[in-house]
Design an enzyme around this catalytic site. Structure first.
Site, PDB file in Angstrom:
ATOM      1  N   ASP A  34       0.842  -1.193   0.000  1.00  0.00           N
ATOM      2  CA  ASP A  34       0.000   0.000   0.000  1.00  0.00           C
ATOM      3  C   ASP A  34       0.876   1.242   0.000  1.00  0.00           C
ATOM      4  OD1 ASP A  34      -2.030  -1.722   0.152  1.00  0.00           O
ATOM      5  OD2 ASP A  34      -2.790  -1.091   2.132  1.00  0.00           O
ATOM      6  N   GLU A  36       3.915   1.630  -1.226  1.00  0.00           N
ATOM      7  CA  GLU A  36       4.496   1.896  -2.552  1.00  0.00           C
ATOM      8  C   GLU A  36       3.440   2.470  -3.497  1.00  0.00           C
ATOM      9  OE1 GLU A  36       7.818  -1.447  -3.438  1.00  0.00           O
ATOM     10  OE2 GLU A  36       5.944  -2.187  -2.603  1.00  0.00           O
ATOM     11  N   SER A  83     -33.425  -7.597 -21.971  1.00  0.00           N
ATOM     12  CA  SER A  83     -33.332  -8.396 -20.753  1.00  0.00           C
ATOM     13  C   SER A  83     -33.369  -9.873 -21.139  1.00  0.00           C
ATOM     14  CB  SER A  83     -34.427  -7.915 -19.814  1.00  0.00           C
ATOM     15  OG  SER A  83     -35.280  -8.919 -19.492  1.00  0.00           O
ATOM     16  N   LEU A  84     -33.457 -10.762 -20.196  1.00  0.00           N
ATOM     17  CA  LEU A  84     -33.428 -12.193 -20.502  1.00  0.00           C
ATOM     18  C   LEU A  84     -34.752 -12.835 -20.114  1.00  0.00           C
ATOM     19  CD1 LEU A  84     -29.945 -13.176 -19.011  1.00  0.00           C
ATOM     20  CD2 LEU A  84     -30.521 -13.062 -21.433  1.00  0.00           C
ATOM     21  N   GLU A 114     -22.874 -19.159 -17.255  1.00  0.00           N
ATOM     22  CA  GLU A 114     -22.221 -18.132 -16.418  1.00  0.00           C
ATOM     23  C   GLU A 114     -23.121 -17.825 -15.241  1.00  0.00           C
ATOM     24  OE1 GLU A 114     -22.211 -14.695 -18.916  1.00  0.00           O
ATOM     25  OE2 GLU A 114     -21.034 -15.691 -20.465  1.00  0.00           O
ATOM     26  N   LYS A 116     -25.530 -15.621 -12.968  1.00  0.00           N
ATOM     27  CA  LYS A 116     -26.385 -14.444 -13.164  1.00  0.00           C
ATOM     28  C   LYS A 116     -26.203 -13.583 -11.920  1.00  0.00           C
ATOM     29  CE  LYS A 116     -31.047 -13.057 -14.502  1.00  0.00           C
ATOM     30  NZ  LYS A 116     -31.090 -11.872 -13.706  1.00  0.00           N
ATOM     31  N   ASP A 118     -26.631 -10.661  -9.342  1.00  0.00           N
ATOM     32  CA  ASP A 118     -27.792  -9.882  -8.928  1.00  0.00           C
ATOM     33  C   ASP A 118     -27.349  -8.463  -8.566  1.00  0.00           C
ATOM     34  OD1 ASP A 118     -30.338  -9.292  -8.313  1.00  0.00           O
ATOM     35  OD2 ASP A 118     -30.361 -10.303  -6.367  1.00  0.00           O
ATOM     36  N   TYR A 226     -20.071  -9.091 -19.224  1.00  0.00           N
ATOM     37  CA  TYR A 226     -20.314 -10.377 -19.876  1.00  0.00           C
ATOM     38  C   TYR A 226     -20.942 -10.238 -21.251  1.00  0.00           C
ATOM     39  CZ  TYR A 226     -24.365  -8.904 -17.235  1.00  0.00           C
ATOM     40  OH  TYR A 226     -25.345  -8.138 -16.684  1.00  0.00           O
ATOM     41  N   LYS A 314     -33.296 -19.265 -13.058  1.00  0.00           N
ATOM     42  CA  LYS A 314     -33.313 -18.614 -11.744  1.00  0.00           C
ATOM     43  C   LYS A 314     -33.208 -19.628 -10.627  1.00  0.00           C
ATOM     44  CE  LYS A 314     -35.079 -14.590 -11.352  1.00  0.00           C
ATOM     45  NZ  LYS A 314     -34.566 -13.265 -11.119  1.00  0.00           N
ATOM     46  N   CYS A 408     -44.240   5.005  23.372  1.00  0.00           N
ATOM     47  CA  CYS A 408     -43.057   4.147  23.341  1.00  0.00           C
ATOM     48  C   CYS A 408     -43.302   2.947  24.256  1.00  0.00           C
ATOM     49  CB  CYS A 408     -41.845   4.937  23.815  1.00  0.00           C
ATOM     50  SG  CYS A 408     -40.410   3.899  24.145  1.00  0.00           S
ATOM     51  N   CYS A 411     -41.098   3.326  27.603  1.00  0.00           N
ATOM     52  CA  CYS A 411     -41.245   4.386  28.604  1.00  0.00           C
ATOM     53  C   CYS A 411     -42.596   5.081  28.537  1.00  0.00           C
ATOM     54  CB  CYS A 411     -40.124   5.406  28.459  1.00  0.00           C
ATOM     55  SG  CYS A 411     -40.308   6.415  26.978  1.00  0.00           S
ATOM     56  N   CYS A 426     -39.473   7.556  19.596  1.00  0.00           N
ATOM     57  CA  CYS A 426     -39.815   7.882  20.973  1.00  0.00           C
ATOM     58  C   CYS A 426     -39.252   9.274  21.266  1.00  0.00           C
ATOM     59  CB  CYS A 426     -39.170   6.850  21.893  1.00  0.00           C
ATOM     60  SG  CYS A 426     -39.084   7.365  23.600  1.00  0.00           S
ATOM     61  N   CYS A 431     -35.837   8.034  28.022  1.00  0.00           N
ATOM     62  CA  CYS A 431     -36.349   6.676  27.826  1.00  0.00           C
ATOM     63  C   CYS A 431     -35.231   5.678  28.183  1.00  0.00           C
ATOM     64  CB  CYS A 431     -36.759   6.487  26.371  1.00  0.00           C
ATOM     65  SG  CYS A 431     -37.095   4.781  25.928  1.00  0.00           S
TER      66      CYS A 431
HETATM   67  S1  IVH Z   1     -26.513 -11.507 -20.719  1.00  0.00           S
HETATM   68  C1  IVH Z   1     -29.354  -9.191 -24.072  1.00  0.00           C
HETATM   69  N1  IVH Z   1     -25.228 -12.473 -18.683  1.00  0.00           N
HETATM   70  O1  IVH Z   1     -29.659 -10.160 -15.909  1.00  0.00           O
HETATM   71  C2  IVH Z   1     -29.200  -9.378 -22.610  1.00  0.00           C
HETATM   72  N2  IVH Z   1     -27.016 -10.949 -18.226  1.00  0.00           N
HETATM   73  O2  IVH Z   1     -32.572 -10.542 -16.228  1.00  0.00           O
HETATM   74  C3  IVH Z   1     -27.946 -10.122 -22.339  1.00  0.00           C
HETATM   75  N3  IVH Z   1     -27.323 -10.440 -15.839  1.00  0.00           N
HETATM   76  O3  IVH Z   1     -30.289  -7.530 -18.141  1.00  0.00           O
HETATM   77  C4  IVH Z   1     -27.716 -10.246 -20.893  1.00  0.00           C
HETATM   78  N4  IVH Z   1     -25.697 -11.720 -15.086  1.00  0.00           N
HETATM   79  O4  IVH Z   1     -28.525  -7.177 -16.253  1.00  0.00           O
HETATM   80  C5  IVH Z   1     -26.238 -11.666 -19.063  1.00  0.00           C
HETATM   81  N5  IVH Z   1     -23.936 -13.405 -16.990  1.00  0.00           N
HETATM   82  C6  IVH Z   1     -24.936 -12.592 -17.363  1.00  0.00           C
HETATM   83  C7  IVH Z   1     -25.720 -11.844 -16.431  1.00  0.00           C
HETATM   84  C8  IVH Z   1     -26.758 -11.039 -16.913  1.00  0.00           C
HETATM   85  C9  IVH Z   1     -26.662 -10.863 -14.752  1.00  0.00           C
HETATM   86  C10 IVH Z   1     -28.464  -9.485 -15.789  1.00  0.00           C
HETATM   87  C11 IVH Z   1     -28.448  -8.433 -16.884  1.00  0.00           C
HETATM   88  C12 IVH Z   1     -29.719  -8.680 -17.624  1.00  0.00           C
HETATM   89  C13 IVH Z   1     -30.559  -9.321 -16.583  1.00  0.00           C
HETATM   90  C14 IVH Z   1     -31.689 -10.112 -17.216  1.00  0.00           C
END
Ligand code: IVH
Length: 671
Positions: A34, A36, A83-84, A114, A116, A118, A226, A314, A408, A411, A426, A431
């Site tokens: 740290d 350096e 989205s997916l 991969e 997912k 959150d 990703y 999921k 409360c 008290c 409160c 209290c």
């Molecule tokens: S691929 C065209 N890969 O999940 C959309 N999404 O519920 C390609 N997410 O909008 C998305 N991990 O925000 C992809 N390994 C992963 C992910 C991922 C999390 C999210 C992403 C997406 C949402 C869909």
């Protein structure tokens, strides 16, 4: 130095620092200490301060934020951010696979699996390797421009690594807060009397939408990538190849990746990932399965909402059904009343859960949760047990509704709801529960650190009317001491030890005392900042709100809280008492014969957020400096804050050495 050599030196320092940032934040394999790292960073900071014309937005020094917005601007995505589709079981996953083979007319397909993550989706555009813009997903077509906030995230490079970066590269991924950092952050917030975040995702989303980027810089945000938006490189041919390219460019990619030749292997990989779920530093809510080959992806294309070449699987968050045996109300240090569900113990995600916070009374009413209800509980984001819903059909009429208390529970004093807040408080300063919590906080490790003065002892002392505020612990009389020695489980030795620890705590630095007072929103870090600025608690107590807001790192909410605290007579009395007991309210002025500043002529210029002017002048004089008003050939050091003007120019012309604010802090702390 010639212009060319300055530019070369700056570039060298930036590249070296970026390289070490990468090793530390992306690879988690630092190669230098740290110390350096700090030296390199300071060297760059100094050089940039000396040559402000050569500061560039992608410099590592720009990661601390500072820009404040009034709102976020909308900005269109160059390619929609989709989205997916979700699946929840093997059948749905197999149905996805069948759709894919039907369209492709091919059954030998390689999939990737991969995690997912959150978090919060993000799209980051690099042009010729430089980070230009970061957008949230928004509605998929238009996102919020959160560039200034994203630039503060340590694991996101401001500049891509290769010397010949692609002309356009939009990396898409997820911003998140690691689980461990989230827990720590929540703990700190609790100590500061601030509301806890419900889960890491909310915390991430809230952090990204803060308008003050310097605040964002303090949040432990991290990111992985990703997928891509618009890119100028046309040679990427598969998901695997894309992840490798992201890595080559200096971007972090997910920690888990599997290539599967069949849907059965996909299921195996998903199961493997799920079994590793707890070991990930961030929260996963599933797996993402993608067709690996980009030619195949192009054939499959998109629906209006999502790609046909990818699907999310999921994970079930573990849930359980149990009964609410009672709803109790907890009273915190600042008087906040929190409803807590006392549950019939139930095993959930590795631990037995018998309590769950119901957050506030508004939520209890909204979810219609009653005593006696069967409820579904979940470890929200795997961490904090939360009550999801009550099973209304299971009711037999014996369930009891609870309403927001008027008094409360500890008290009986009337409660209030502050404007703009859901919290019920409160109003009684005396209290007993508030009193106990305040003293527990005062004595806690982060504050006055009075070992052995823990929860149980404070409870006993308050219940016996021996103490009612922190000042009282310094004033036990002999009768009280004798009484305590005779208490079960205490005894002579432990009381002697306690008294010794209490005595020792008198010499704690004033920031510990300030933090121990438990002023809302004033944590350990702000306490240090405030003492550095004012040198003493009484000086802080008489500061105006405007003066407080002007201090670097102190915002309006904190300023108001401090101002109000010291205008309350009850608090002034406690402070007076602590002072009379011999506690340190001011930082000692260390008489130092030979300090860095001894015999040196110094001039101050610009806004020094950290120190109040007169405090700083006195401090420098005490260290032997001669503080004067204008720069001349006799000046040894010019101490510069923000927006320094003509004095800085003159000093540069005369070759006077320059000390910036960070260096000053260091020099004053180790004179
Ligand atoms: S691929 C065209 N890969 O999940 C959309 N999404 O519920 C390609 N997410 O909008 C998305 N991990 O925000 C992809 N390994 C992963 C992910 C991922 C999390 C999210 C992403 C997406 C949402 C869909």
């Amino acid at each position: 130095m010639s212009t060319e050599s300055i530019i070369q030196k700056l570039d060298f320092l930036r590249k070296t620092i970026e390289h070490h940032n990468y090793l530390y934040y992306v690879e988690a394999k630092p190669e230098i200490s740290d110390f350096e790292y700090d030296s390199l960073y300071r060297e760059l900071e100094e050089l940039e301060l000396q040559y402000p014309d050569f500061v560039v937005p992608h410099s590592p020094t720009q990661k601390v934020g500072g820009q404040v917005l009034s709102e976020f601007e909308d900005f269109p995505h160059s390619v929609p951010m989709l989205s997916l589709d979700n699946t929840y079981n093997e059948e749905e996953l197999t149905a996805f696979h069948n759709r894919v083979i039907k369209i492709l007319g091919e059954d030998k397909i390689t999939y990737t699996v991969e995690p997912k993550i959150d978090g919060v989706g993000i799209s980051i555009r690099y042009e010729n390797g430089i980070l230009q813009r970061a957008l949230t997903r928004g509605n998929g077509d238009v996102g919020d421009d959160v560039t200034i906030n994203v630039k503060t995230i340590k694991s996101i490079p401001s500049r891509l690594h290769p010397d010949d970066p692609p002309a356009i590269w939009e990396a898409r991924g997820e911003i998140f807060i690691p689980k461990a950092d989230f827990l720590k952050l929540n703990e700190e917030r609790e100590q500061n009397g601030e509301d806890r975040f419900a889960n890491p995702r909310n915390c991430t989303a809230g952090s990204l939408k803060l308008l003050d980027s310097a605040e964002v810089a303090k949040r432990p945000l991290d990111a992985v990538f990703y997928t891509i938006g618009e890119i100028s490189d046309t040679t990427i041919y598969s998901q695997k190849n894309l992840l490798d390219e992201l890595t080559r460019l200096g971007l972090k990619t997910p920690d888990f990746y599997r290539e599967c030749q069949s849907i059965e292997d996909v299921i195996k990989a998903i199961n493997e990932l799920e079994s590793l779920r707890d070991q990930f530093s961030c929260e996963l809510d599933g797996a993402v399965v993608k067709v690996n080959n980009f030619d195949f992806q192009n054939v499959l294309g998109f629906t209006a909402k999502s790609p046909r070449w990818a699907i999310a699987y999921k994970f079930e968050s573990e849930k359980a059904i149990t009964t609410i045996q009672d709803i109790t109300i907890q009273v915190g240090r600042t008087g906040t009343l929190t409803p807590v569900a006392e549950l019939e113990p139930v095993f959930l995600s590795g631990t037995t859960v018998s309590r769950a916070t119901l957050h506030n009374f508004e939520e209890v009413a909204r979810k219609d949760i009653r005593i006696g209800d069967e409820v579904e509980i979940e470890k929200a984001g795997e961490i904090i047990p939360a009550v999801l819903r009550s099973l209304k059909n299971a009711r037999d009429g014996s369930e009891k509704e609870i309403s927001q208390p008027v008094n409360c529970p500890e008290c009986q004093a009337p409660v209030t709801v502050l404007e703009d807040e859901v919290a019920v408080r409160c109003t009684n300063f005396e209290c007993p529960k508030q009193v106990k919590e305040r003293i527990i906080h005062f004595a806690s490790r982060g504050a006055m650190d009075i070992e052995t003065l823990g929860e149980a002892l404070v409870e006993l002392l308050v219940d016996n009317h021996f103490i009612s505020n922190p000042g009282d612990i310094y004033n036990f009389n002999n009768d009280q001491i004798e009484h305590l020695k005779s208490c079960e489980g205490l005894g002579e030795t432990s009381i002697e030890k306690l008294l010794l620890k209490i005595e020792d705590s008198k010499s704690n630095p004033p920031w510990r005392l300030l933090f121990g007072l438990g002023i809302r929103h004033v944590g350990a870090k702000s306490s240090k900042t405030l003492i550095r600025h004012f040198n003493s608690i009484p000086a802080l107590a008489s500061a105006s709100e405007e003066e407080l807001i002007d201090i670097h790192d102190i915002g309006p909410v904190v300023a108001e809280s401090i101002y109000t605290y010291f205008r309350d007579e009850k608090n002034s009395l406690i402070l007076e008492k602590l002072k009379n007991c011999g506690l340190k309210l001011s930082e000692d002025i260390k008489e130092i014969q030979n300090s860095f500043f001894t015999g040196k002529t110094c001039v101050l210029t610009g806004t020094l957020g950290t120190y109040k002017r007169d405090v700083l002048k006195n401090r420098l004089s005490d260290l032997g400096a001669n503080v004067t008003g204008s720069v001349s050939t006799n000046t040894d050091y010019l101490i510069v804050g923000e927006n320094a003007g003509s004095k800085l120019q003159k000093a540069e012309k005369l070759g006077v050495k320059i000390i910036n604010e960070n260096e000053l802090i260091e020099l004053l702390e180790n004179p």
